[in-house]
Design a protein around this motif. Structure first.
Motif, PDB file in Angstrom:
ATOM      1  N   PRO A   1       0.915  -1.282   0.165  1.00 22.67           N
ATOM      2  CA  PRO A   1      -0.065  -0.082  -0.111  1.00 22.67           C
ATOM      3  C   PRO A   1       1.054   1.034  -0.128  1.00 22.67           C
ATOM      4  N   THR A   2       0.316   2.325  -0.419  1.00 19.47           N
ATOM      5  CA  THR A   2       0.981   3.642  -0.340  1.00 19.47           C
ATOM      6  C   THR A   2       0.907   4.289   0.819  1.00 19.47           C
ATOM      7  N   LEU A   3       1.455   5.334   1.288  1.00 24.76           N
ATOM      8  CA  LEU A   3       1.208   6.005   2.503  1.00 24.76           C
ATOM      9  C   LEU A   3      -0.225   6.321   2.698  1.00 24.76           C
ATOM     10  N   ASP A   4      -0.754   6.968   1.631  1.00 23.90           N
ATOM     11  CA  ASP A   4      -2.230   7.200   1.754  1.00 23.90           C
ATOM     12  C   ASP A   4      -3.116   6.160   1.949  1.00 23.90           C
ATOM     13  N   GLN A   5      -2.995   4.942   1.350  1.00 21.24           N
ATOM     14  CA  GLN A   5      -3.869   3.843   1.515  1.00 21.24           C
ATOM     15  C   GLN A   5      -3.640   3.586   2.848  1.00 21.24           C
ATOM     16  N   LEU A   6      -2.321   3.528   3.662  1.00 25.94           N
ATOM     17  CA  LEU A   6      -2.159   3.407   4.806  1.00 25.94           C
ATOM     18  C   LEU A   6      -3.252   4.243   5.862  1.00 25.94           C
ATOM     19  N   GLY A   7      -3.416   5.541   5.337  1.00 26.88           N
ATOM     20  CA  GLY A   7      -4.084   6.397   6.348  1.00 26.88           C
ATOM     21  C   GLY A   7      -3.005   7.671   6.946  1.00 26.88           C
ATOM     22  N   MET A   8      -1.904   7.634   6.330  1.00 27.10           N
ATOM     23  CA  MET A   8      -1.078   8.528   6.835  1.00 27.10           C
ATOM     24  C   MET A   8      -1.089   9.742   5.958  1.00 27.10           C
ATOM     25  N   VAL A   9      -1.467  10.969   6.247  1.00 28.10           N
ATOM     26  CA  VAL A   9      -1.531  11.962   5.518  1.00 28.10           C
ATOM     27  C   VAL A   9      -1.345  13.031   6.065  1.00 28.10           C
ATOM     28  N   GLY A  10      -1.186  14.261   5.460  1.00 28.44           N
ATOM     29  CA  GLY A  10      -0.921  15.779   5.849  1.00 28.44           C
ATOM     30  C   GLY A  10       0.394  15.532   6.145  1.00 28.44           C
TER      31      GLY A  10
ATOM     32  N   THR B   1       4.515  -3.820  10.633  1.00 36.00           N
ATOM     33  CA  THR B   1       5.223  -4.637   9.729  1.00 36.00           C
ATOM     34  C   THR B   1       4.949  -4.006   8.170  1.00 36.00           C
ATOM     35  N   THR B   2       3.640  -3.450   8.034  1.00 32.97           N
ATOM     36  CA  THR B   2       3.070  -3.251   6.906  1.00 32.97           C
ATOM     37  C   THR B   2       3.421  -1.826   6.646  1.00 32.97           C
ATOM     38  N   THR B   3       3.562  -0.961   7.469  1.00 32.13           N
ATOM     39  CA  THR B   3       4.195   0.493   7.523  1.00 32.13           C
ATOM     40  C   THR B   3       5.765   0.611   7.118  1.00 32.13           C
ATOM     41  N   LEU B   4       6.482  -0.392   7.626  1.00 31.45           N
ATOM     42  CA  LEU B   4       7.950  -0.638   7.394  1.00 31.45           C
ATOM     43  C   LEU B   4       8.122  -1.107   5.859  1.00 31.45           C
TER      44      LEU B   4
END
Length: 569
Positions: free
Chosen positions: A293-302, A330-333
């Motif tokens: 997933p992209t950072l957007d898809q993970l929910g990390m915004v702004g 783990t997904t974020t990494l």
């Protein structure tokens, strides 16, 4: 009776309401504009079933009690589960070429036309209680797993008794647990977990039965019950697949096996644990084909996304991700490593275990029995000319010290640590024996995260929150509270009554990203407590976990209850 169009009048005729109660609800309807059914339900003068039966009489469509109907598998297959859940309906039976369908809204002609086109059958709509339809959907569509397992069990009642005796003595144990019925039970359980997008399978021996639960979107759900007599055979089958000792039941064991179904390959990480009622097995599903997933898809915004993105593109330093087990670290990494992965960067990882394989990255797995720990594995990695290192977890002072040394010598180091907040990671590292001046010069940023369930827009409704709740949210968010929302007008979402158990699909992260600045460096050198570090980070623009969750609730991506469940401090 045929001329009655008022539901209150029908309920009076049925003896559910008195004339006086009917008059009261009509007056209230005129004064408030709410519909009669809602008013009657709120006053608890009639049950949902009585209201639905009265509505069926009013609109002249048959009422059906789906609790008493066992739907045949071939009839259920006429309408996909996703359609049944989306429109709250379930096929019941085929009579004279017509498909009888219990519906929440049998007057929705568009849905009926859609079903006729999809099934090729004439649809005969019937009205049922929405909650009963949902129960019937859960019962009928998950019956695939029940029926397959029951079939396997009925085939082998005698074989299982024989298997039990032979398993006790270990004679021909391997042949028995590889017999088709036991293998089919295990295969059916894993296939169902894959289709349901479960992250874990729990096979738990109870006093009188074996319970099989699946963790779906972070919540454990029971979907199957097995007779106690097959428990040992099922566990032994899983042990053989995982290359574990089937005769060792006194100590925990860990293993792994691969499984394929419907063109998808999956790795299962297996853990067994002796309990008072037998061996419990937990299998974690690790999808090989899962996209990154992209950072957007993970929910990390702004600002959180900008700060994290800046940190991962630096040439050296330490980036930590914190949170409890199952919070998506783990997904974020994996996303971060994929973003910086290129042919001119040597990325090496040391994991326990390797959960997701990433093309182009050298991934190694800890093996404590063979002497490959995080600490000595990290020493070996540093001799492999890496640019970027990912260490699965900093568990002890030795690993921490090596990670710091690696960062000091020009490497970018990613890792995880178990703390409740981003600021809490720094005192934890100091407790492990880290030198404050080394931490201050190596840590780039710390990310804390949790996972919240994402709502399905069609299955939730807007509501205006109470004054107290709005006040609490405004106080928590402070200047982050959207300025275009006037006082008393804050609307959030909640599940519609008929979708209380199936309003969400998938999960997204809520994050706090702490960037180390000069002030925080001074606090580290002074061995400051996490509260002081957090305060300085907020002054520097950090959005806290709970605040990020509340903003996502205000954006109607999740519910307030979900945010409070995972981010309550």
């Amino acid at each position: 009776m045929a001329g009655r169009t008022d539901i209150a009048e029908i309920l009076v005729a049925q003896g559910v309401l008195t004339d006086d109660q009917a008059s009261q609800v009509r007056v209230e309807q005129i004064n408030t504009g709410r519909d009669l059914e809602t008013i009657i339900l709120n006053k608890e003068w009639a049950t949902p079933r009585q209201l639905v039966e009265a509505r069926a009489q009013m609109i002249k469509i048959p009422f059906v009690d789906v609790r008493e109907i066992a739907v045949a598998a071939d009839v259920v297959s006429k309408i996909p589960e996703s359609v049944a859940r989306h429109y709250t309906l379930i096929p019941l039976r085929i009579v004279e070429g017509k498909l009888q369908v219990a519906m929440k809204d049998p007057l929705d002609l568009q849905v009926i036309e859609f079903l006729e086109a999809k099934t090729g059958l004439k649809i005969e709509p019937q009205l049922a209680v929405p909650d009963d339809i949902i129960d019937a959907i859960n019962r009928s569509y998950s019956a695939g797993i029940e029926s397959e397992v029951k079939e396997a069990l009925s085939e082998t009642a005698e074989e299982m008794q024989k298997a039990e005796k032979e398993l006790e003595t270990m004679d021909q144990a391997q042949d028995i647990v590889q017999s088709a019925p036991v293998a089919r039970i295990v295969s059916t359980i894993v296939t169902y977990a894959m289709k349901a997008k479960a992250s874990d399978i729990h096979i738990e021996p109870l006093e009188d039965r074996t319970r099989v639960r699946f963790r779906i979107d972070g919540i454990l759900k029971e979907r199957l019950s097995l007779p106690k007599r097959v428990h040992d055979a099922v566990v032994s089958r899983i042990k053989i697949l995982s290359d574990l000792k089937i005769d060792e039941k006194r100590i925990p064991q860990d293993g792994r096996f691969q499984f394929s179904a419907d063109g998808e390959d999956i790795d299962l990480r297996v853990s067994t644990l002796p309990t008072a009622t037998g061996e419990k097995v937990v299998m974690r599903l690790l999808r090989k084909s899962a996209h990154v997933p992209t950072l957007d898809q993970l929910g990390m915004v702004g600002s959180a996304r900008k700060n994290f993105n800046d940190a991962i593109h630096k040439s050296h330093g330490i980036i930590l991700v914190t949170g409890p087990t199952g919070s998506g670290k783990t997904t974020t990494l994996r996303t971060a490593l994929s973003m910086i992965n290129s042919v001119d960067v040597n990325i090496s990882t040391l994991e326990d275990p390797v959960e997701y394989r990433i093309p182009g990255i050298n991934q190694s797995q800890v093996n404590v029995q063979a002497g490959l720990t995080f600490a000595n594995g990290l020493r070996a990695l540093l001799r492999q000319d890496p640019d970027v290192i990912m260490v699965g977890e900093i568990r002890d002072g030795e690993t921490m010290e090596l990670a710091v040394q690696a960062a000091l010598t020009g490497h970018l180091v990613f890792s995880t640590i178990h703390t409740n907040s981003a600021a809490g990671a720094l005192p934890r590292l100091l407790d492990m024996g880290a030198e404050p001046f080394l931490l201050a010069s190596t840590i780039q940023c710390i990310v804390a995260q949790r996972l919240v369930r994402v709502v399905i827009p069609e299955k939730v409704e807007e509501y205006t929150v109470t004054k107290e709740v709005e006040e609490m949210i405004r106080q928590d968010l402070g200047s982050l509270f959207p300025k275009d929302i006037k006082e008393g007008e804050l609307k959030l979402v909640r599940p519609k009554p008929e979708h209380a158990n199936d309003y969400a699909s998938g999960r997204m992260g809520i994050f706090e990203v702490l960037v180390i600045n000069e002030k925080i460096e001074h606090l580290i050198l002074e061995r400051a407590i996490s509260e002081d570090i957090e305060k300085a980070a907020i002054e520097n623009g950090m959005i806290k976990l709970r605040q990020d969750g509340l903003l996502k609730a205000i954006q109607h991506k999740t519910t307030l209850e979900e945010v409070l469940r995972v981010a309550n401090e």
